[in-house]
Design a protein around this motif. Structure first.
Motif, PDB file in Angstrom:
ATOM      1  N   GLU A  11      -4.338  -5.098   4.830  1.00 26.02           N
ATOM      2  CA  GLU A  11      -2.873  -4.938   4.801  1.00 26.02           C
ATOM      3  C   GLU A  11      -2.374  -5.029   3.359  1.00 26.02           C
ATOM      4  N   GLY A  12      -1.059  -4.878   3.207  1.00 25.25           N
ATOM      5  CA  GLY A  12      -0.468  -5.093   1.891  1.00 25.25           C
ATOM      6  C   GLY A  12      -0.085  -3.813   1.180  1.00 25.25           C
ATOM      7  N   ARG A  56     -10.653  -5.413   2.750  1.00 29.00           N
ATOM      8  CA  ARG A  56     -11.056  -5.194   1.354  1.00 29.00           C
ATOM      9  C   ARG A  56     -12.152  -6.218   1.039  1.00 29.00           C
ATOM     10  N   PHE A  82      -9.122  -9.681  -1.009  1.00 37.79           N
ATOM     11  CA  PHE A  82     -10.090 -10.046   0.039  1.00 37.79           C
ATOM     12  C   PHE A  82      -9.499  -9.863   1.438  1.00 37.79           C
ATOM     13  N   CYS A  83      -8.364  -9.148   1.557  1.00 39.70           N
ATOM     14  CA  CYS A  83      -7.669  -9.083   2.856  1.00 39.70           C
ATOM     15  C   CYS A  83      -8.592  -8.543   3.954  1.00 39.70           C
ATOM     16  N   SER A 115       0.997 -16.719   3.336  1.00 44.29           N
ATOM     17  CA  SER A 115       0.668 -16.849   1.904  1.00 44.29           C
ATOM     18  C   SER A 115       1.620 -17.860   1.259  1.00 44.29           C
ATOM     19  N   GLY A 137      -0.554  -9.197   8.550  1.00 43.48           N
ATOM     20  CA  GLY A 137       0.529  -9.138   7.572  1.00 43.48           C
ATOM     21  C   GLY A 137       1.094 -10.525   7.353  1.00 43.48           C
ATOM     22  N   CYS A 169       2.820  -6.448   4.911  1.00 45.37           N
ATOM     23  CA  CYS A 169       2.618  -7.573   3.996  1.00 45.37           C
ATOM     24  C   CYS A 169       3.138  -7.231   2.603  1.00 45.37           C
ATOM     25  N   MET A 201       2.035  -8.867  -0.058  1.00 45.24           N
ATOM     26  CA  MET A 201       0.972  -9.195  -1.009  1.00 45.24           C
ATOM     27  C   MET A 201      -0.074  -8.064  -0.971  1.00 45.24           C
ATOM     28  N   ASN A 202      -1.172  -8.268  -1.660  1.00 44.77           N
ATOM     29  CA  ASN A 202      -2.184  -7.209  -1.701  1.00 44.77           C
ATOM     30  C   ASN A 202      -3.549  -7.842  -2.006  1.00 44.77           C
ATOM     31  N   CYS A 203      -3.863  -8.903  -1.297  1.00 44.69           N
ATOM     32  CA  CYS A 203      -5.039  -9.724  -1.624  1.00 44.69           C
ATOM     33  C   CYS A 203      -6.314  -8.871  -1.711  1.00 44.69           C
TER      34      CYS A 203
HETATM   35  S1  SF4 Z   1      -2.178 -10.110   5.223  1.00 46.84           S
HETATM   36 FE1  SF4 Z   1      -2.715 -12.048   4.205  1.00 46.84          FE
HETATM   37  S2  SF4 Z   1      -4.701 -11.626   3.236  1.00 46.84           S
HETATM   38 FE2  SF4 Z   1      -3.776  -9.640   3.738  1.00 46.84          FE
HETATM   39  S3  SF4 Z   1      -2.689  -8.979   1.897  1.00 46.84           S
HETATM   40 FE3  SF4 Z   1      -1.234 -10.096   3.188  1.00 46.84          FE
HETATM   41  S4  SF4 Z   1      -1.303 -12.225   2.490  1.00 46.84           S
HETATM   42 FE4  SF4 Z   1      -3.113 -11.196   1.708  1.00 46.84          FE
END
Ligand code: SF4
Length: 401
Positions: free
Chosen positions: A127-128, A302, A122-123, A201, A172, A116, A118-120
């Motif tokens: 991932e990320g 997370r 709340f994932c 996302s 991801g 992924c 991103m790095n949310c």
């Molecule tokens: S898998 Fe989804 S929730 Fe997790 S970091 Fe990537 S976009 Fe965010």
């Protein structure tokens, strides 16, 4: 030789081979020059050997690909990566994080890669960019299609006539899968397919991709936007590269192009309450459906807050429904379909062959009866081992060696 999933580029004395865009490995040029010292590259994904080279040049080049593929890496995470393809010996059934998951309903999950951008905060799967995972996976598009077709055929032979929904929801970002439009297109042509949902996302959407997806009538986009404020959105998505305005524009464009698009914010009690209300207003104004997801704590995810009780979450949805005169509580009904038979049950002891690492080097994936079994903390590196099945739920297996 022409490849659908590989791209080539020369970097000093190495041929850089890019697989599905975000994975790569390298082959020393001297090895290729042993096949043909005058080989040429064309259109990024073709390699041409001179006519007078021996007729086995294609086979020899494929041998080099096989030789260097184990060095595969993810360009984003820099992690080691494993390519799962029709000849890899790795089945697509049995694991939670990659492949195909059939829970015996009309919803089938497809996980074509891990990774992924991103790095949310709340994932749910951790991932990320700050992920602690050590190994990523990518699956060949044709392999997914042929295994999914077999699964649908099985359900049909068992009498199923219920239309099926496919959910592309990897651990991801699915739009990192460079052949995502091929994947959706090919899935939508299979028997009994009602629709194909992409859970994303939305960051990698662009007009060209949306135009392509809009041609596939069965596609649906589920886009997770959890704030209507740019700075807060960056904070929630965990990276400054997140561009809320761009995502919102693409949401509107996808809707205008006729793609059923739904906004799916994650509600983090006490963190984005106001943002959720603004998103409801945005969706109402633009006639875009919204489905608010409850944040759930996950052992491997997370967890920025304590999980809210279901009663309190549902009460909040009801309040917002009333306040904005909008429907937020879906009545989606899941129907049963014939599940693939379980190959093992908890407590079984089976002989299985170690075929790969899991997401961590200490974990291994072993194969028996055409199913993958995840073996956490497995000291053995290869060979056939005795595995005790410790969990067998919905066709996903965990064992101990
Ligand atoms: S898998 Fe989804 S929730 Fe997790 S970091 Fe990537 S976009 Fe965010």
């Amino acid at each position: 030789m022409h490849f659908k999933s590989l791209e080539f580029n020369i970097n000093q004395d190495l041929l850089n081979v890019s697989l599905y865009n975000i994975f790569y490995f390298e082959i020393p040029l001297e090895e290729i020059r042993k096949i043909d010292k005058n080989f040429k590259l064309k259109n990024k994904n073709e390699i041409i050997f001179s006519k007078n080279t021996d007729k086995n040049s294609d086979r020899k080049f494929m041998f080099l690909i096989e030789k260097y593929m184990p060095e595969l890496k993810n360009k984003i995470t820099k992690l080691k990566a494993v390519y799962i393809h029709q000849n890899s010996g790795i089945p697509l059934f049995g694991l939670k994080f990659i492949g195909i998951i059939d829970k015996g309903t009309d919803m089938i999950e497809i996980k074509p890669l891990t990774s992924c951008n991103m790095n949310c905060i709340f994932c749910s799967v951790g991932e990320g960019l700050s992920s602690k995972k050590q190994v990523d996976f990518i699956v060949e598009e044709e392999y997914i299609i042929s295994e999914l077709a077999k699964l649908i055929d099985y359900k049909k032979k068992k009498g199923n006539t219920i239309p099926l929904s496919i959910w592309i929801n990897p651990h991801g970002e699915p739009l990192l899968y460079s052949r995502i439009t091929d994947l959706v297109k090919d899935i939508s042509k299979l028997l009994l397919i009602k629709d194909v949902h992409i859970i994303t996302s939305g960051v990698l959407l662009n007009k060209v991709m949306i135009d392509e997806l809009a041609k596939i009538k069965k596609v649906k986009l589920n886009i997770s936007i959890s704030s209507f404020d740019s700075e807060k959105a960056v904070q929630l998505m965990g990276t400054k590269t997140y561009n809320l305005a761009n995502v919102l524009n693409n949401v509107k464009y996808a809707s205008e192009k006729g793609i059923e698009t739904i906004i799916t914010p994650v509600y983090l009690h006490g963190i984005n309450d106001k943002d959720i209300e603004q998103l409801i207003e945005f969706c109402k104004h633009n006639q875009i459906p919204i489905s608010i997801q409850k944040f759930c704590c996950n052992m491997f995810g997370r967890n920025p807050i304590k999980e809210e009780e279901w009663d309190s979450f549902m009460a909040k949805l009801k309040t917002w429904e009333k306040k904005y005169n909008i429907s937020l509580i879906g009545e989606g009904e899941i129907q049963s379909t014939q599940e693939l038979p379980l190959m093992f049950k908890k407590g079984d002891v089976v002989q299985a062959e170690i075929i790969s690492y899991g997401r961590f080097f200490k974990d291994k994936i072993a194969v028996a009866k055409a199913r993958c079994i995840l073996i956490p903390n497995c000291r053995k590196e290869k060979g056939v081992i005795k595995v005790k099945i410790t969990s067998a739920v919905n066709g996903m297996y965990i064992g101990s060696a």
